[in-house]
Design an enzyme around this catalytic site. Sequence first.
Site, PDB file in Angstrom:
ATOM      1  N   CYS A  82       0.936  -1.291  -0.148  1.00  0.00           N
ATOM      2  CA  CYS A  82       0.044  -0.135  -0.069  1.00  0.00           C
ATOM      3  C   CYS A  82       0.903   1.285  -0.056  1.00  0.00           C
ATOM      4  O   CYS A  82       1.383   1.560  -1.031  1.00  0.00           O
ATOM      5  CB  CYS A  82      -1.240  -0.119   1.150  1.00  0.00           C
ATOM      6  SG  CYS A  82      -2.518   0.964   1.026  1.00  0.00           S
ATOM      7  N   HIS A 185      -3.277  -4.636   1.905  1.00  0.00           N
ATOM      8  CA  HIS A 185      -2.285  -5.065   3.095  1.00  0.00           C
ATOM      9  C   HIS A 185      -2.413  -6.426   3.729  1.00  0.00           C
ATOM     10  O   HIS A 185      -2.961  -6.834   4.407  1.00  0.00           O
ATOM     11  CB  HIS A 185      -2.965  -4.217   4.221  1.00  0.00           C
ATOM     12  CG  HIS A 185      -2.872  -2.687   4.128  1.00  0.00           C
ATOM     13  ND1 HIS A 185      -2.015  -1.936   4.939  1.00  0.00           N
ATOM     14  CD2 HIS A 185      -3.788  -1.777   3.535  1.00  0.00           C
ATOM     15  CE1 HIS A 185      -2.218  -0.769   4.508  1.00  0.00           C
ATOM     16  NE2 HIS A 185      -3.256  -0.412   4.025  1.00  0.00           N
ATOM     17  N   GLU A 187      -0.346  -7.658   5.532  1.00  0.00           N
ATOM     18  CA  GLU A 187       0.126  -7.324   6.825  1.00  0.00           C
ATOM     19  C   GLU A 187      -1.270  -7.536   7.880  1.00  0.00           C
ATOM     20  O   GLU A 187      -1.006  -7.621   8.974  1.00  0.00           O
ATOM     21  CB  GLU A 187       1.058  -6.396   6.961  1.00  0.00           C
ATOM     22  CG  GLU A 187       0.614  -4.850   7.161  1.00  0.00           C
ATOM     23  CD  GLU A 187       0.573  -4.366   5.898  1.00  0.00           C
ATOM     24  OE1 GLU A 187       0.434  -5.107   4.666  1.00  0.00           O
ATOM     25  OE2 GLU A 187       0.745  -3.115   5.741  1.00  0.00           O
TER      26      GLU A 187
END
Length: 205
Positions: A82, A185, A187
């Site tokens: 991102c 994302h 993560e």
Amino acid sequence: MTAGPTIGVLALQGAFREHLRLLTGLGATATAVRTPDEIAAVTALVLPGGESTAMSRLAVDLGVLDPLREAIARGVPAFGTCAGMILLADHLLDPRSDQRQVGGLRLTVRRNAFGRQVESFEAPVAMPAIGSPDYPAVFIRAPWVEESGPGVEVLGTVRRTDPSGAAADRIVAVRQDRILATAFHPELTADDRLHRLFLTMIEED
Ligand code: GLN
């Protein structure tokens, strides 16, 4: 015994803790980096999601923009998610005027591309590079790839419908040599397949 790679997660701002947690969970050695020396010492880099203008400002203030550029130029494997993808892109559409790029990734990226009405959404992204099922991608005020240059492999596109049709089938995941980047994302999800892909990229000769 040779030491394995150490992955430095850029920890100026944003979702760096989540990357550290995922990488550590996969058995990798990962550490937060925020100084020139720390950046020079790692064998791979992760640039997390967050806010690219804030990250760029902090990178300039802390003197790490050039060390990051040098690392990418040396061929240090990098994973940008991102805002991290935004920082790695060579060209940016809709930047803030004082925003600076790390660059290295032959992309033109549009910031906040999916627009205000759909600032956040989750969508499945088909990615043959990581197999099935589709990746459950979380987009938060996400960019998209407007144009990709030579040597950039498209790993995934997202299918959105909006009144103008502008968001249909946009590129949201790419690889160029040993740089991996996603507009979403990874993560922030439990699906670790993209981090595992990055670990295999680091190990490649
Ligand atoms: N819109 C953000 C930016 O310009 C990126 C969003 C994100 O990382 N979630 O940096």
